[in-house]
Every structure is written in C-alpha cells, then in structure tokens.
Design an enzyme around this catalytic site. Structure first.
Site, short mmCIF file in Angstrom:
data_model
loop_
_atom_site.label_atom_id
_atom_site.label_comp_id
_atom_site.label_asym_id
_atom_site.label_seq_id
_atom_site.Cartn_x
_atom_site.Cartn_y
_atom_site.Cartn_z
N ASP A 8 -7.25 5.96 -3.52
CA ASP A 8 -6.53 4.62 -3.01
C ASP A 8 -6.18 3.87 -4.27
O ASP A 8 -6.97 3.52 -4.95
CB ASP A 8 -7.38 3.95 -2.17
CG ASP A 8 -6.55 3.03 -1.06
OD1 ASP A 8 -5.53 2.60 -1.75
OD2 ASP A 8 -7.18 2.48 -0.26
N CYS B 36 0.80 -1.21 0.02
CA CYS B 36 -0.04 0.08 0.03
C CYS B 36 0.85 1.42 -0.08
O CYS B 36 0.63 2.28 -0.57
CB CYS B 36 -0.98 0.17 1.20
SG CYS B 36 -0.15 0.20 2.94
N HIS C 189 -2.64 0.96 6.88
CA HIS C 189 -3.14 0.90 5.32
C HIS C 189 -2.61 2.37 4.88
O HIS C 189 -2.95 3.40 5.77
CB HIS C 189 -4.53 0.68 5.02
CG HIS C 189 -4.72 0.51 3.61
ND1 HIS C 189 -4.20 0.34 2.49
CD2 HIS C 189 -5.73 1.31 2.87
CE1 HIS C 189 -4.63 0.50 1.42
NE2 HIS C 189 -5.74 1.11 1.57
#
Length: 694
Positions: free
Chosen positions: A355, A274, A332
């Site tokens: 994202d 991530c 995250h």
C-alpha cells in the site's frame, strides 16, 4: 599474427526481446529477464587462435562486488554451468562468435554494464560493450515471482491498462486507468525511483545487492510512490481543495505522473489519493516484472491505535465529528503483488498486500507491506509486514459514540460486520469485477471469522481481556436494545444538478408510545470521510404508536450543495434519533451523485499507423452554462503521450459533439481514456476498449 581486436558487437535486440517478453517496451536498450539466456554476436579482426580466452564482466550499481553478487566475472566456456552466471560459446567462425549469456534466477534486477576481456600471451585488453536492463522473470519457475497460469500472467504482468473500482458499498463505480508500463522512459523512471529511495541514499551497495528480492523491492516502492519521507512520486491531498496541483480525479493513468515527477526534478507530483498511488505503484511493479493487481476495499478501516476497533463520533445535533484519528473510508485502494515469502513459511506465498498511500509510518517511513493475504485471512497479525494495519482495514469492529454538550460520551452501537466489503479487482481477461473478499476473511457472522478476530487480538495484546470485551464483538453490558430503528431511503435519481430526495424511515419497535426527537445534517465529503461543508440541517419531533412506522421526506436542492461538492460527488446525511432516557440511534447514509454521461465512439476501424476519428457526446444537464471545459485523452498503444483539448463553453441544456484524432501505434485490444472537466463538473470519466488491427 595481428593482436585480436574487437571489430563489431550486436545485442541481437529483436530476437532477445521477443524471447524475453520485453518487445513491447519502447526502449533502445536490451531488456532481459533474469535466469534466462540471451544471445550476443561479437566480431573480431580475425578468427580466435588457441590460447586466446574471452571473459565477460556484468556489474550493477555503485562499487559492484562479487561478494555482494552485484558483479559477475563470466569466462566463456563450451558448456553451461548450473545456477550461476554463464557465457556459453554457441558458434565461432571467421572471427565472429555467438555467445549465450545467462544469469541466476535470483540475480539483482536493474541496469547492468557489460564488458569483455580478451586474454592472450601478449596480455589482456578490456572493452565496455554497453548497458542492458535485467528484470524479474514471472515465466521462470526458479524465479520467486513465477506465475504458472498463462492468462493470469498476461493480465498481471503484460496488460498495460486496467480498471479501478471506486464509490461506496451501495454504488460501486469503476474508472479506467492507463498503467502504460511500456511507454517511453517509464522503465528508466522506475529504476530512478529505486535509486532515489532512502535505502539507496543511506547505503547504495547493500540496497542494490538486495534488489534480487521482490519482497524488498515491493516495500521500498510502497514508500517511494508517496512523497512523504523521501521526495517520492506523489503528494497526497484529501482536503477537497486542490489549488496548486491537479484534482486527483483528473488523472487518467500513471504515465503522465511518472514523467512529471522526473521533469520536475523529483519533486512530488500534486496531488494523489489512494487509487492514484495504487495505479502508479501497479505500473512500476509490472514494469519491473513483478505480477501485480489493484485491489479496492469498500468501508475500509483506518485503525491508528492497533486495537482492531474503529471509533466513530457524532454530536447530539447529528454532525459527524473529526474526533479521534480512526476513520472508515468509503473505499480504499491498494495493490497485491505476487511472489514467494522466503522469510516466512511457504503457505504465505502468493498475493501480498502493498500500500503506497501514506497512512501510518512503518519502521519510521510511510510504507506498508508486503503483508501476506493468506496471513490476513488467518489472523496471523504477528508476522511481517504491517499485518495489524492491513487486518484492521478489512476486519475491524466499528463502535459509534455520541459526544454530548458537556463532553461526556455515550456508546450507541457496536458493529462487527460493517468493515471490509466487496473487496474487488478487475477479472482476468475481461472488464468485469471479481470479488476477492473471501481471500481476506471468512464469511462475516461465521464462527471462523470471530475466531480469527479473537486470535488476532490475542496476537496483538496478550492481555487483551484488559481493554474491553466490545473489541471482541461481545455486547457492552450497558448497551440496551434500542426501541426505535431508522434508515434513509433514496427516492428518485441521484444526479449532479438535480434535487436529492430521501426519506428517513423510523419504526417504533416497542409496545409503548415513543416520542422521538431527530437532528439531521448533510455534509459534502471526500471519499475518506473528510468533512468539506455542511449543506443542510433539519430537526423534527415525532410521536410513534406501538410498532408504528413513519416516513419523513427530506430534500437537498442543487443550490444548497453545488458550491461545496468535491469531484467525489459524495454527500453524507446523518440523523441522530433520541428517545427520552434511551441511547441514541444514529442513522447514516452516504449518497453518490452521478455525473452526466459522456459517450465515446470510434468512427472507423482502428488500424496501426492509420489516423482514426473519435467522437465525444456530452449534454449539459444544468440550467446554467458550463465553462472552462477541457478534455484530456490518453491510451497506451493508441497515441504517444496525451492530448489536451479545450472545448467551447456549453449553454444551459446544450448538447455538444466534438471529435479528435488518434493514430494507434500497436495492434491488439487497447484502452482509450478520457477525462472531461469544467466549471461545474470537475471530473467526468469514460473509457473505451479499442481493437486495433495491423
């Protein structure tokens, strides 16, 4: 009189780039920001005669057209015209004219071709002058990405290095990241990402016309930075095995990733996780002129079924189970980009979540956002884009289940405040951590926070009462208060190569004697909870007098975990505690082991274009040698590209001291990053702020 002919053309590169805040880009092309005028100098073989007219044409993308606003025909006039493209004559003498060209504040961004038409009684001629690149303009109030605060604009648009937070709630760590948006070819590659998107391949004309909208570009980029649908930039891997690619922990920044993607003919670069996706997306957003920052959410929920609850499973022996697709990641990382939401009410302007980590499909593609941070805080999960997913990441409730040997399941606890902790980003103008949790939600446990949660549930499912009151944070009627409590306490240091010492502390909360049977396991894990290998297990039975507390020590030796630890250095220790005929109590602790420290020292004052030595100090803490040592060095403005240095093997307990040289290219405060990897330590990171003088 001779026909009027073009004899020279000058983009006025220095003056224009400086005025447009694009002088840091390593590029021979003119780069401008939309809505702001730039100057061109054009020479002819003789002065213009009356009746001779000049017209410019600016166009972008395939099949440009005026109706799609991807082409503009701009007659040269003597005064400005508001709001649309204009070309104003600012001087005209001896056959040299200076023209000031300006685009609308909502023109599409991208690479434009400029041509000039000369019209006289004898007809007209047209000449292509070349190409230039036009970006978003956060300095201009009329642009949707405008940022008023100068310090914030410097940080979120101009800063080419940063910090990304990783780790866990009880151990927040940071890694440096080289965004490098000005580096050679990065602007080109950023535009190529747009040109390789599914949207462009399906309908290039519409796609280019929509590039005036930061919301559209942000969404396209969130899908393109991962390689899941479209041969995007990065291939994700959370298995703990990174054969055939690079361990995600070894990257120092986005530049090498973006260049490798282009070099490998646009095959996804292996591998990302991530923070790598977020670091890369941040580079491209800032490069194109959209203010952006990197956000880390600790205890981040991944809710796959849109019910705002995360179900976590264990077996009776204490093993965490990969059952159900929900999960809670230790952390995250995503991005926020700053722009107005023309599609929504103006209260939703400002920071928007994007994202690029591929988790769930949105409209058939692995993309996510833009989701307004204000809307997340208000529980407005019915708005565009991907609001329920982002809301869950910071706000889901966690329900823990035990699966028995006969496959029956039993709920042991329901927590409303364990998800979405310490939401963090680098502070403006300094290397400290800024907590932005309150921008995403009201304080945990407050009346407003539960009200927003219930509102979100209502927005998702009008008949939400049907699927269980536990989701809304109410107690399950069958759930009894447990008679014992437990927690893990860390004793001593947590370092790779050393024994891990913990103790399980149990307390009898009742007035009766209790017999507790405890099953414990330890697994090495990846930060998103992927189980790698069981490294230890134990079980005990203990009798506890009323209100008695006991402590049971446990230890993991280096030999038990050394071959199974990933570069995350994470171990999950679990105890399932069973009192006869009562619901089990699950005690869990993720520990992060520290790498040995590595120190960076600058041996002299750093000056532009003057070589300077950097020293690296590292001591092998182990009783065994470490081999295959490689040091990777990177830093925008401090060196071109990156350095890879092979370092000699280190004997047990040996200290090493090696030097390398950098030649800074630009003045100012720069970030030097290193990654040291070897047989026993896959990724030791360090960074140093370097002040470079002229």
């Amino acid at each position: 009189m001779a026909a009027l002919q073009l004899s020279g053309f000058d983009w006025q590169m220095q003056a224009n780039k400086s005025a447009h805040h694009t002088d840091k880009y390593y590029s021979n092309e003119l780069i401008t920001r939309r809505g702001q005028s730039f100057i061109l100098r054009i020479s002819f073989n003789r002065p213009l005669a009356s009746g001779e007219r000049l017209t410019f044409t600016a166009s972008t993308g395939p099949n440009p057209s005026e109706s799609a606003r991807t082409k503009a025909v701009i007659p040269v006039t003597t005064g400005p015209s508001g709001g649309s493209w204009s070309a104003v004559l600012s001087s005209n003498n001896d056959g040299t004219v200076v023209v000031s060209i300006s685009s609308p504040a909502n023109a599409p961004i991208g690479r434009y071709t400029l041509s000039i038409q000369i019209a006289s009684q004898n007809g007209s001629t047209s000449t292509t002058l070349g190409t230039w690149v036009q970006l978003f303009n956060p300095w201009l109030e009329a642009d949707g990405v405008f940022m008023m605060n100068n310090a914030e604009r410097e940080e979120y648009v101009e800063e080419d290095a940063g910090i990304i937070y990783v780790g866990s709630t009880n151990r927040i760590n940071m890694v440096g990241w080289n965004f490098g948006q000005y580096e050679e070819d990065i602007l080109n590659i950023s535009l190529m990402i747009l040109d390789r998107s599914l949207n462009f391949r399906r309908d290039p004309v519409t796609d280019v016309a929509r590039r005036n909208d930061p919301k559209y570009i942000g969404r396209v980029l969130s899908g393109m930075v991962n390689g899941n649908d479209d041969n995007g930039v990065l291939s994700g891997n959370w298995s703990g095995d990174y054969t055939g690619g690079k361990d995600p922990r070894n990257w120092n920044g986005s530049v090498e990733i973006l260049k490798e993607w282009k070099k490998n003919r646009f095959q996804p670069v292996r591998f990302g996780q991530c923070w790598v996706f977020a670091g890369t997306l941040n580079t491209v957003l800032r490069c194109l002129g959209i203010p952006a920052r990197v956000i880390t959410n600790f205890n981040s929920a991944h809710d796959t079924d849109r019910n705002l609850t995360i179900d976590v499973y264990y077996d009776a022996l204490g093993n965490p189970l990969d059952r159900g697709s929900d999960s809670i990641w230790n952390f995250h990382v995503w991005n926020e980009a700053w722009f107005v939401r023309t599609d929504l009410n103006s209260q939703y302007n400002g920071w928007q979540v994007l994202d690029a980590t591929p988790q769930e499909r949105s409209q058939g593609v692995f993309q996510c956002g833009p989701a307004s941070v204000v809307a997340v805080r208000q529980g407005d999960v019915n708005l565009d884009f991907d609001m329920p997913f982002v809301f869950s990441e910071v706000n889901a409730d966690q329900i823990t289940w035990i699966i028995n040997s006969d496959n029956s399941k039993k709920q042991t606890s329901s927590k409303t405040s364990s998800v979405g902790k310490f939401i963090s980003t680098k502070a403006v103008g300094s290397n400290s951590r800024m907590d932005v949790t309150d921008k995403y939600k009201y304080a945990e446990g407050s009346k407003e926070e539960r009200e927003v949660f219930r509102k979100a549930l209502q927005n998702l499912k009008p008949s939400s009462s049907a699927f269980g009151s536990t989701a809304a944070g109410a107690e399950n009627p069958e759930e009894r208060t447990p008679s014992i409590s437990g927690k893990f306490k860390v004793n001593g240091v947590l370092e790779v190569g050393k024994e891990v010492n913990l103790s399980l502390q149990l307390k009898n909360l009742s007035e009766d004697l209790k017999t507790v049977s405890v099953n414990m396991t330890a697994w090495t894990i990846v930060y998103n909870g992927t189980l790698v290998h069981e490294v230890w297990k134990d079980s005990i039975t203990a009798s506890l007098d009323p209100q008695e507390e006991m402590e049971y020590p446990l230890k993991l030796t280096y030999a038990q975990y050394e071959n199974f630890l990933t570069a995350d250095n994470m171990i999950r220790i679990t105890a399932v505690c069973q009192v006869t005929d009562e619901a089990e109590v699950v005690v869990e602790r993720d520990v992060i082991l520290d790498n040995p420290s590595i120190t960076l020292e600058l041996l002299d004052q750093a000056r532009v274009k003057t070589p300077v030595n950097v020293r690296v100090l590292f001591a092998n803490p182990l009783d065994e040698p470490v081999n295959n040592c490689v040091l990777t060095v990177e830093g925008s403005g401090l060196m071109r590209g990156n350095l890879k240095i092979k370092v000699p093997s280190l004997r047990p307990k040996e200290r090493s001291n090696f030097k390398f040289e950098i030649t800074p290219l630009r003045s100012g405060t720069k970030q030097l990053l290193i990654d040291f990897s070897c047989s026993k330590f896959p990724a030791i990171k360090a960074f140093l702020s370097v002040d470079v003088t002229e």
